[in-house]
Design a protein around this motif. Structure first.
Motif, short mmCIF file in Angstrom:
data_model
loop_
_atom_site.label_atom_id
_atom_site.label_comp_id
_atom_site.label_asym_id
_atom_site.label_seq_id
_atom_site.Cartn_x
_atom_site.Cartn_y
_atom_site.Cartn_z
N LEU A 70 57.60 49.71 59.14
CA LEU A 70 58.51 50.85 59.20
C LEU A 70 57.71 52.08 59.58
N ARG A 71 58.17 52.81 60.59
CA ARG A 71 57.49 54.02 61.03
C ARG A 71 58.51 55.11 61.30
N GLY A 72 58.11 56.33 61.01
CA GLY A 72 58.95 57.49 61.29
C GLY A 72 58.52 58.14 62.59
N LEU A 73 59.49 58.68 63.31
CA LEU A 73 59.21 59.36 64.57
C LEU A 73 59.78 60.78 64.52
N ARG A 74 58.92 61.75 64.82
CA ARG A 74 59.35 63.15 64.86
C ARG A 74 59.70 63.60 66.26
N ASN A 75 58.99 63.04 67.25
CA ASN A 75 59.14 63.53 68.62
C ASN A 75 58.64 62.47 69.61
N SER A 76 58.64 62.84 70.90
CA SER A 76 58.24 61.87 71.93
C SER A 76 56.74 61.55 71.86
N LEU A 77 55.93 62.50 71.39
CA LEU A 77 54.50 62.20 71.23
C LEU A 77 54.29 61.11 70.19
N ASP A 78 55.02 61.22 69.06
CA ASP A 78 54.96 60.16 68.04
C ASP A 78 55.39 58.83 68.64
N PHE A 79 56.49 58.85 69.41
CA PHE A 79 57.00 57.62 69.98
C PHE A 79 55.95 56.93 70.86
N ASN A 80 55.33 57.70 71.75
CA ASN A 80 54.33 57.10 72.65
C ASN A 80 53.14 56.54 71.87
N TYR A 81 52.69 57.26 70.87
CA TYR A 81 51.57 56.80 70.04
C TYR A 81 51.97 55.54 69.26
N GLU A 82 53.10 55.61 68.57
CA GLU A 82 53.55 54.50 67.73
C GLU A 82 53.95 53.27 68.55
N LYS A 83 54.49 53.48 69.74
CA LYS A 83 54.87 52.36 70.61
C LYS A 83 53.65 51.53 70.97
N ASN A 84 52.54 52.21 71.30
CA ASN A 84 51.32 51.48 71.65
C ASN A 84 50.80 50.68 70.46
N ILE A 85 50.82 51.26 69.29
CA ILE A 85 50.40 50.52 68.09
C ILE A 85 51.32 49.34 67.85
N ALA A 86 52.63 49.55 68.00
CA ALA A 86 53.60 48.47 67.80
C ALA A 86 53.34 47.31 68.78
N HIS A 87 53.03 47.64 70.02
CA HIS A 87 52.75 46.59 71.01
C HIS A 87 51.47 45.82 70.65
N MET A 88 50.46 46.53 70.20
CA MET A 88 49.21 45.85 69.80
C MET A 88 49.47 44.96 68.57
N ASN A 89 50.22 45.48 67.60
CA ASN A 89 50.55 44.68 66.42
C ASN A 89 51.35 43.44 66.82
N GLN A 90 52.30 43.60 67.75
CA GLN A 90 53.11 42.47 68.20
C GLN A 90 52.25 41.43 68.92
N ALA A 91 51.25 41.89 69.66
CA ALA A 91 50.35 40.96 70.34
C ALA A 91 49.55 40.14 69.33
N MET A 92 49.15 40.79 68.23
CA MET A 92 48.38 40.08 67.19
C MET A 92 49.27 39.22 66.31
N GLU A 93 50.47 39.71 66.02
CA GLU A 93 51.39 39.01 65.12
C GLU A 93 52.82 39.10 65.65
N PRO A 94 53.22 38.16 66.51
CA PRO A 94 54.56 38.24 67.13
C PRO A 94 55.72 38.21 66.14
N ASP A 95 55.50 37.71 64.93
CA ASP A 95 56.58 37.62 63.95
C ASP A 95 56.83 38.92 63.19
N ILE A 96 56.02 39.94 63.42
CA ILE A 96 56.19 41.21 62.70
C ILE A 96 56.79 42.23 63.66
N GLU A 97 57.96 42.74 63.28
CA GLU A 97 58.69 43.72 64.08
C GLU A 97 58.44 45.12 63.55
N THR A 98 58.31 46.08 64.45
CA THR A 98 58.19 47.48 64.05
C THR A 98 59.55 48.14 64.19
N ILE A 99 59.98 48.80 63.13
CA ILE A 99 61.26 49.51 63.10
C ILE A 99 60.96 51.00 63.05
#
Length: 155
Positions: free
Chosen positions: A87-116
């Motif tokens: 679970l992650r909070g987003l304040r703005n588009s900068l947060d989104f771009n930063y968090e999206k990259n982390i979410a993609h890396m996490n998904q690559a390491m663990e495909p069964d874990i979804e970021t909301i």
């Protein structure tokens, strides 16, 4: 199967924005683990023990929230406790771009874990822990930016 989400962070300090996102996500999950991790790139202002104490104070009495500490990769912690959601909070588009990259890396390491992602409410969107720390270091009053249940005396 229990729906468990992990809300990771360093919480240096926890802000009203963090608190709001976590509480607003409660209806979506059976349990939310507020997980204080270690960010090797950060120099912390507040001691680990103090930050954990604040988390316990804020979420005391909320049966669906558990406070934990961890030191491994976030996805490994999720696997360890059976969490399928980050679970992650987003304040703005900068947060989104930063968090999206982390979410993609996490998904690559663990495909069964979804970021909301949950958007912060407009009134809390400007609150940022880094800015709160700077206000504090410069002897400003930060009480309006942190949860009511904690009191951080001015330096």
């Amino acid at each position: 199967m229990e729906k468990i989400a992990v809300f990771p962070g360093s919480f240096d300090p926890i802000t009203k924005g963090h608190e709001s996102v976590i509480k607003r996500a409660l209806p979506l999950f059976d349990r939310i683990v507020v997980a204080m991790g270690v960010n090797t790139t950060k120099n912390y202002l507040f001691p680990k023990e103090q930050r954990l104490e604040w988390l316990h104070q804020i979420f005391e009495g909320e049966p669906k929230i558990e406070v934990r500490e961890y030191s491994q990769l976030t996805v490994d912690f999720c696997k360890e406790i059976g969490a399928k959601y980050l679970l992650r909070g987003l304040r703005n588009s900068l947060d989104f771009n930063y968090e999206k990259n982390i979410a993609h890396m996490n998904q690559a390491m663990e495909p069964d874990i979804e970021t909301i992602f949950i958007l912060t409410t407009p009134d809390l969107a400007a609150i940022n822990a880094s800015i709160v720390r700077e206000i504090y270091k410069n002897k400003g009053n930060i009480q309006q930016f942190i949860p009511q249940k904690i009191n951080i005396p001015q330096p």
